[in-house]
Design a protein around this motif. Structure first.
Motif, PDB file in Angstrom:
ATOM      1  N   ASN A 188      -8.549  -8.574   1.339  1.00  0.00           N
ATOM      2  CA  ASN A 188      -9.558  -7.515   1.419  1.00  0.00           C
ATOM      3  C   ASN A 188     -10.429  -7.384   0.176  1.00  0.00           C
ATOM      4  N   PRO A 189      -9.841  -7.386  -1.038  1.00  0.00           N
ATOM      5  CA  PRO A 189     -10.695  -7.262  -2.230  1.00  0.00           C
ATOM      6  C   PRO A 189     -11.721  -8.383  -2.343  1.00  0.00           C
ATOM      7  N   TYR A 190     -11.339  -9.605  -1.940  1.00  0.00           N
ATOM      8  CA  TYR A 190     -12.261 -10.722  -2.016  1.00  0.00           C
ATOM      9  C   TYR A 190     -13.376 -10.590  -0.973  1.00  0.00           C
ATOM     10  N   THR A 191     -13.010 -10.099   0.217  1.00  0.00           N
ATOM     11  CA  THR A 191     -14.014  -9.898   1.261  1.00  0.00           C
ATOM     12  C   THR A 191     -15.020  -8.849   0.826  1.00  0.00           C
ATOM     13  N   ILE A 192     -14.516  -7.756   0.263  1.00  0.00           N
ATOM     14  CA  ILE A 192     -15.399  -6.687  -0.215  1.00  0.00           C
ATOM     15  C   ILE A 192     -16.275  -7.187  -1.355  1.00  0.00           C
ATOM     16  N   MET A 193     -15.699  -7.962  -2.255  1.00  0.00           N
ATOM     17  CA  MET A 193     -16.465  -8.520  -3.372  1.00  0.00           C
ATOM     18  C   MET A 193     -17.611  -9.392  -2.861  1.00  0.00           C
ATOM     19  N   PHE A 194     -17.308 -10.224  -1.879  1.00  0.00           N
ATOM     20  CA  PHE A 194     -18.332 -11.081  -1.286  1.00  0.00           C
ATOM     21  C   PHE A 194     -19.439 -10.234  -0.655  1.00  0.00           C
ATOM     22  N   GLY A 195     -19.037  -9.178   0.062  1.00  0.00           N
ATOM     23  CA  GLY A 195     -20.011  -8.304   0.702  1.00  0.00           C
ATOM     24  C   GLY A 195     -20.932  -7.632  -0.292  1.00  0.00           C
ATOM     25  N   VAL A 196     -20.370  -7.156  -1.401  1.00  0.00           N
ATOM     26  CA  VAL A 196     -21.179  -6.491  -2.429  1.00  0.00           C
ATOM     27  C   VAL A 196     -22.202  -7.461  -3.019  1.00  0.00           C
TER      28      VAL A 196
END
Length: 452
Positions: free
Chosen positions: A169-177
């Motif tokens: 999840n943190p990596y997915t959110i980071m990518f989204g940002v």
């Protein structure tokens, strides 16, 4: 008249006031800046677009069919793709004149010129659905690669028996940002170096995956796998001579040979190295554990490639919605309002309010969907089954029949329709298989978690 870095000249007055000598030097017959693309540059762009992170799943794909079915199916679809691409090349200009006919700048323009009616909207629907699915797939793939970097280093330090669990999840959110920020940069998809970086990165991780497979085969001393597989359980092309269609057909042939050869090599070597246990992604499924630093480089290359590729594929969606909104709501303050974003250390950045809100919402939605269903292979399979027949086969074949005015029930008409029906059946079977696989995977799945 102004100079720019790409085509040396930019028109800010009607082309017809120019002299013929200037027009022939700087402009094509449609008044646009002179096209400079050649067979080789066009081939390079096609190869860059086609060779992506999906190449890392080819060993798994071949494992499903075995040594006989896997390569045969790959060659068959490569042949179909080349044939229909050649039909599409003939649709670049309307009418029977391949040199002076009206240009069709987009796929939808070609469908509009040759078929018209509701099929133009259907074509657009499938195109934008495809781009939306690609955005989700790229978000999933990037998160998995970032998680794989963490796990490879963990395995290196603690051994392969160590759990090394981590949330994606943190990596997915980071990518989204990051994508929210990148989506606000004007003309990002037109930066020439973006394609160059993407090409370098895609060849980097593909070559590393291939190299690791070859090394594993050498270590095994034999080829793994079975005959039957797993048991069931932006440059544009310059104007003629020759015609753009002729150049495009040559580029299609070159790129088809290169990509098919590369795909066959990566898929077959991966399957030979790992056998029927080939993971969905050679670099993240840990078919290989060492050298860990080489795996890290490959996965970093995947991340860099997909960060830019996400934007390239999403720009048409962004542009379409923004033009549609401006057309239907020209007086709306939401559509027309310009705002300034103050960034410390930089000049205030001007942007459109609708652009800021719409693009942010789009990236947010793709990120949430990727977190809800982070099953890369299943998403890839369903997307391919859904899009292949209409965009790769149906529309090119129908435009060919309409453009050539092929008589009904003639041999060409029958053969063309049989090809279309055959590919439709294949797409349906592939779609059902992908849905069954997704259903099975979802039974052991918890939302917002990425598993291996």
């Amino acid at each position: 008249m102004q100079v720019n870095s790409h085509n040396n000249i930019q028109v800010d007055f009607p082309v017809d006031v120019l002299s013929l000598s200037i027009e022939s030097k700087y402009f094509d017959d449609d008044g646009r800046p002179k096209r400079t693309g050649t067979v080789w540059t066009t081939s390079a762009h096609i190869i860059t677009a086609v060779i992506g992170s999906g190449v890392l799943s080819l060993a798994w794909a071949i494992a499903q069919l075995g040594w006989i079915g896997g390569p045969s199916v790959m060659l068959m679809f490569a042949s179909v793709n080349y044939y229909t691409s050649s039909l599409m090349a003939d649709s670049y200009r309307s009418g029977h004149d391949p040199i002076h006919g009206k240009r069709n700048y987009t796929y939808m323009d070609a469908v509009r010129s040759n078929l018209g009616g509701v099929r133009v909207k259907i074509c657009g629907l499938f195109q934008y659905l495809n781009l939306f699915g690609i955005a989700i797939g790229y978000t999933i793939a990037t998160s998995i690669s970032m998680k794989a970097i963490h796990r490879s280093n963990c395995f290196h330090k603690g051994g392969r028996k160590k759990a090394c669990h981590t949330s994606g999840n943190p990596y997915t959110i980071m990518f989204g940002v990051i994508e929210i920020v990148l989506s606000q940069i004007p003309g990002l998809d037109q930066l020439w170096w973006l394609s160059l970086v993407a090409a370098i990165m895609s060849f980097t991780y593909s070559t590393i995956g291939l190299g690791l497979a070859v090394a594993q085969i050498a270590e095994n001393g034999r080829l793994k796998g079975s005959l039957t597989g797993i048991s069931v359980g932006i440059d544009t092309i310059k104007s003629p001579p020759p015609s753009e269609a002729t150049v495009m057909k040559k580029a299609n042939m070159i790129s088809s040979i290169v990509t098919t050869s590369f795909y066959m090599l990566c898929g077959c070597m991966g399957y030979a190295a790992v056998g029927d246990l080939a993971p969905g992604n050679l670099l993240t499924g840990f078919a290989f554990y060492e050298p860990f630093w080489l795996l890290d480089i490959a996965n970093i290359a995947v991340v860099i490639h997909l960060l830019g590729a996400y934007q390239v594929y999403c720009q048409p969606i962004f542009s379409f919605i923004e033009k549609l909104a401006s057309k239907h709501y020209p007086e709306s303050r939401l559509i027309t309002r310009e705002i300034k974003l103050h960034i410390p250390g930089f000049r205030p950045y001007k942007t459109n309010l609708f652009r800021l809100v719409w693009r942010t919402v789009f990236v947010f939605v793709t990120t949430i969907v990727a977190m809800l269903v982070p099953l890369f292979n299943d998403v890839l399979g369903i997307l391919g089954a859904l899009i292949f027949w209409p965009l790769v086969v149906y529309f090119p074949v129908e435009m060919y029949i309409a453009r050539k005015k092929i008589p009904k029930w003639s041999s060409k008409w029958v053969c063309s329709r049989l090809l279309s029906v055959f590919c439709l059946m294949i797409s349906i079977v592939a779609g059902v298989g992908s849905l069954v696989g997704l259903t099975i995977d979802l039974k052991a799945f918890q939302p917002f978690k990425i598993r291996y």
